[in-house]
Design a protein around this motif. Structure first.
Motif, PDB file in Angstrom:
ATOM      1  N   ARG A   1       0.844  -1.199   0.000  1.00 30.38           N
ATOM      2  CA  ARG A   1       0.000   0.000   0.000  1.00 30.38           C
ATOM      3  C   ARG A   1       0.878   1.248   0.000  1.00 30.38           C
ATOM      4  N   LEU A   2       0.303   2.408  -0.243  1.00 29.33           N
ATOM      5  CA  LEU A   2       1.058   3.659  -0.270  1.00 29.33           C
ATOM      6  C   LEU A   2       1.696   3.987   1.073  1.00 29.33           C
ATOM      7  N   ASN A   3       1.155   3.450   2.162  1.00 26.90           N
ATOM      8  CA  ASN A   3       1.726   3.684   3.494  1.00 26.90           C
ATOM      9  C   ASN A   3       2.802   2.654   3.851  1.00 26.90           C
ATOM     10  N   ASN A   4       3.275   1.919   2.839  1.00 28.85           N
ATOM     11  CA  ASN A   4       4.316   0.889   2.966  1.00 28.85           C
ATOM     12  C   ASN A   4       3.862  -0.371   3.693  1.00 28.85           C
ATOM     13  N   GLN A   5       2.576  -0.542   3.893  1.00 26.02           N
ATOM     14  CA  GLN A   5       2.048  -1.761   4.504  1.00 26.02           C
ATOM     15  C   GLN A   5       1.948  -2.837   3.426  1.00 26.02           C
ATOM     16  N   LYS A   6       2.626  -3.959   3.643  1.00 28.76           N
ATOM     17  CA  LYS A   6       2.577  -5.066   2.684  1.00 28.76           C
ATOM     18  C   LYS A   6       1.366  -5.936   2.971  1.00 28.76           C
ATOM     19  N   PHE A   7       0.798  -6.481   1.910  1.00 31.13           N
ATOM     20  CA  PHE A   7      -0.291  -7.439   2.064  1.00 31.13           C
ATOM     21  C   PHE A   7      -0.264  -8.407   0.895  1.00 31.13           C
ATOM     22  N   VAL A   8      -0.981  -9.488   1.032  1.00 26.85           N
ATOM     23  CA  VAL A   8      -1.021 -10.524   0.001  1.00 26.85           C
ATOM     24  C   VAL A   8      -2.385 -10.466  -0.677  1.00 26.85           C
TER      25      VAL A   8
ATOM     26  N   GLU B   1      -4.362  -0.186 -13.457  1.00 26.48           N
ATOM     27  CA  GLU B   1      -4.221   1.106 -14.140  1.00 26.48           C
ATOM     28  C   GLU B   1      -3.097   1.914 -13.505  1.00 26.48           C
ATOM     29  N   MET B   2      -2.461   2.751 -14.320  1.00 25.16           N
ATOM     30  CA  MET B   2      -1.460   3.703 -13.832  1.00 25.16           C
ATOM     31  C   MET B   2      -2.019   5.100 -14.052  1.00 25.16           C
ATOM     32  N   ASN B   3      -2.195   5.888 -12.959  1.00 25.14           N
ATOM     33  CA  ASN B   3      -2.724   7.247 -13.139  1.00 25.14           C
ATOM     34  C   ASN B   3      -2.388   8.171 -11.984  1.00 25.14           C
ATOM     35  N   PRO B   4      -1.225   8.627 -11.660  1.00 27.04           N
ATOM     36  CA  PRO B   4       0.062   7.955 -11.884  1.00 27.04           C
ATOM     37  C   PRO B   4       0.302   6.811 -10.914  1.00 27.04           C
ATOM     38  N   ASP B   5      -0.465   6.740  -9.808  1.00 21.93           N
ATOM     39  CA  ASP B   5      -0.329   5.591  -8.907  1.00 21.93           C
ATOM     40  C   ASP B   5      -0.917   4.353  -9.569  1.00 21.93           C
ATOM     41  N   THR B   6      -0.472   3.203  -9.128  1.00 24.46           N
ATOM     42  CA  THR B   6      -1.021   1.952  -9.635  1.00 24.46           C
ATOM     43  C   THR B   6      -2.304   1.633  -8.883  1.00 24.46           C
ATOM     44  N   VAL B   7      -3.391   1.501  -9.620  1.00 24.73           N
ATOM     45  CA  VAL B   7      -4.694   1.181  -9.036  1.00 24.73           C
ATOM     46  C   VAL B   7      -5.121  -0.185  -9.542  1.00 24.73           C
ATOM     47  N   ILE B   8      -5.320  -1.109  -8.607  1.00 25.81           N
ATOM     48  CA  ILE B   8      -5.797  -2.451  -8.942  1.00 25.81           C
ATOM     49  C   ILE B   8      -7.284  -2.481  -8.643  1.00 25.81           C
ATOM     50  N   THR B   9      -8.076  -2.855  -9.634  1.00 29.44           N
ATOM     51  CA  THR B   9      -9.509  -3.024  -9.437  1.00 29.44           C
ATOM     52  C   THR B   9      -9.793  -4.514  -9.371  1.00 29.44           C
TER      53      THR B   9
ATOM     54  N   GLY C   1     -15.135  -4.902  -7.506  1.00 26.47           N
ATOM     55  CA  GLY C   1     -15.259  -3.466  -7.710  1.00 26.47           C
ATOM     56  C   GLY C   1     -14.391  -2.662  -6.761  1.00 26.47           C
ATOM     57  N   GLU C   2     -13.799  -3.317  -5.761  1.00 27.10           N
ATOM     58  CA  GLU C   2     -12.921  -2.637  -4.816  1.00 27.10           C
ATOM     59  C   GLU C   2     -11.655  -2.165  -5.532  1.00 27.10           C
ATOM     60  N   HIS C   3     -11.158  -0.980  -5.154  1.00 27.17           N
ATOM     61  CA  HIS C   3      -9.940  -0.414  -5.734  1.00 27.17           C
ATOM     62  C   HIS C   3      -8.836  -0.418  -4.689  1.00 27.17           C
ATOM     63  N   LEU C   4      -7.657  -0.861  -5.091  1.00 30.05           N
ATOM     64  CA  LEU C   4      -6.488  -0.869  -4.216  1.00 30.05           C
ATOM     65  C   LEU C   4      -5.392  -0.041  -4.875  1.00 30.05           C
ATOM     66  N   VAL C   5      -4.797   0.891  -4.134  1.00 31.12           N
ATOM     67  CA  VAL C   5      -3.705   1.710  -4.659  1.00 31.12           C
ATOM     68  C   VAL C   5      -2.418   1.159  -4.061  1.00 31.12           C
ATOM     69  N   VAL C   6      -1.462   0.825  -4.924  1.00 35.38           N
ATOM     70  CA  VAL C   6      -0.229   0.180  -4.470  1.00 35.38           C
ATOM     71  C   VAL C   6       1.001   0.894  -5.027  1.00 35.38           C
ATOM     72  N   LEU C   7       2.146   0.625  -4.379  1.00 31.55           N
ATOM     73  CA  LEU C   7       3.402   1.246  -4.794  1.00 31.55           C
ATOM     74  C   LEU C   7       3.998   0.607  -6.053  1.00 31.55           C
ATOM     75  N   GLU C   8       3.780  -0.683  -6.245  1.00 33.47           N
ATOM     76  CA  GLU C   8       4.374  -1.392  -7.376  1.00 33.47           C
ATOM     77  C   GLU C   8       3.821  -0.880  -8.700  1.00 33.47           C
ATOM     78  N   SER C   9       4.648  -0.933  -9.723  1.00 32.13           N
ATOM     79  CA  SER C   9       4.205  -0.529 -11.063  1.00 32.13           C
ATOM     80  C   SER C   9       3.292  -1.603 -11.648  1.00 32.13           C
TER      81      SER C   9
END
Length: 65
Positions: A6-13, A23-31, A35-43
């Protein structure tokens, strides 16, 4: 399952089978399919690489059994 951060550096599986889009906008958003959206640090490229490796791992496990 793939590990992401996550953006707060919390890792999860994350269950890779639940990913609908990345999607990249500019953060990586996994849908997810829910329908839930997750914003992560990885490209997006890194997420895709991890999903491919996860799928390869599953195929190796099923070919052994």
């Amino acid at each position: 399952m793939i590990s992401v951060t996550r953006l707060n550096n919390q890792k999860f599986v994350l269950n890779a089978d639940l990913i609908r889009t990345i999607e990249m906008n500019p953060d990586t958003v996994i849908t997810l399919v829910s329908g839930e959206h997750l914003v992560v640090l990885e490209s997006s490229d890194e997420i895709i690489r991890r999903v491919i490796e996860y799928e390869r791992h599953l195929r190796r496990l099923t070919s052994i059994a």
